[in-house]
Design a protein around this motif. Structure first.
Motif: not given
Length: 339
Positions: A1-9, A14-23, A322-327
């Protein structure tokens, strides 16, 4: 599996945005519990009980600034973390088939480096957020759900700062909390995730699906995060108090000017020295004050709440990441095969 810097960003943002709203509401409660004015503001002495209505009012105060800054901050963290982890792993020499430097140390070094970068971006929003969380809003406004996201409280908090540099007050305290936290969490997280994966592979139940990856990551990150959160709670209490006092603090040069002006006008130097926020307090001084006020228990105030929201937040945060990176990595692989 290969991820670019854009993928990681993208995955980190997206993870930060989702979690911030919930917690975020849990984070607001933790800030209020750890505030030096907790009893004065949220405790009803006449009833000898917490004023829950006031305590739970405006739980999303200051969320806007955090969402705006957390997205680039999280992207920077994961980009740095993955780059440093990959670079150190490749540079790590092997002897007898085993790496010279154990992987947990590499994970700790990578997370520490990433945290220093992230904290510099995050500190102004964290300072602004915590001061906004403590502003008391009129009771009638709390009935309107839309007011939770109104910028007025954040702007009100921003107006309390006389100088932009005050927004970075607490960077050292934030880094002092986050460095040991991530240094403990990420090695435990990586170890737990790999152990769960190996166990499922041996039992023949491992599928490698996106949902399975997300669940394994969430359980591993939540468990590691809650333990690290409890251990680092005293530093978090100190950080909260330093950031809440940032609006009233003066630099050493400003303090000298205040003293010189007081002498010239014949005012009491003792009264000036005792005024809140004339000079900055070190983390050690703040810790001693907390111990004097509430003992060791005061240094762990909000620890249970912090462990709960960290378990939920870290699990969701790293699970989504992690799931976003894998996807995203899978999408690149699919595109390559179709070409």
């Amino acid at each position: 599996m290969s991820n670019t810097h854009t993928d990681v960003l993208l995955a980190g943002a997206f993870a930060a945005f989702t979690v911030d709203l919930l917690v975020y509401p849990l984070d607001t409660l933790k800030t209020r519990f750890q505030s030096p004015d907790y009893k004065k503001i949220y405790y009803d002495a006449s009833k000898n009980a917490v004023n829950r209505k006031l305590l739970f009012r405006g739980l999303y105060q200051g969320v806007g600034s955090v969402i705006l800054i957390t997205i680039p901050s999280s992207g920077a963290f994961f980009t740095t973390y993955e780059a440093v982890k990959s670079g150190l792993s490749k540079a790590n020499p092997t002897y007898g088939g085993s790496p010279l430097i154990p992987q947990p140390f590499i994970h700790s070094a990578a997370s520490a480096t990433a945290e220093l970068v992230s904290c510099f971006i995050l500190t102004p929003a964290e300072v602004l957020k915590q001061n906004a969380q403590m502003i008391r809003r009129p009771a009638e406004s709390s009935s309107k759900t839309s007011t939770a996201f109104q910028p007025s409280v954040t702007i009100q908090a921003l107006k309390q700062f006389k100088h932009p540099s005050q927004l970075w007050r607490g960077y050292t305290a934030l880094a002092a909390r986050n460095l040991p936290f991530t240094a403990m969490q990420f090695p435990m997280f990586e170890h737990l995730k790999e152990s769960i994966k190996q166990y499922r592979q041996k039992s023949g139940t491992y599928t490698g699906s996106l949902m399975e990856t997300a669940l394994m990551t969430a359980v591993s990150a939540g468990s590691a995060g809650s333990l690290a959160a409890v251990i680092t709670t005293p530093v978090d209490v100190v950080k909260t108090r330093i950031m809440l006092s940032a609006t009233g603090e003066a630099s050493e040069a400003e303090a000298k000017k205040e003293i010189a002006r007081a002498r010239k006008e014949g005012h009491s130097i003792e009264k000036l020295a005792n005024r809140k926020g004339v000079t900055r307090k070190s983390g050690l001084t703040v810790a001693k004050e907390v111990l004097a006020e509430s003992g060791v228990k005061g240094l762990f105030r909000g620890g249970t709440l912090r462990a709960a929201w960290t378990a939920l937040g870290s699990g969701l945060y790293l699970g989504v990441y992690d799931s976003g990176r894998v996807w995203l990595g899978g999408q690149h692989k699919h595109d390559d095969l179709s070409m």
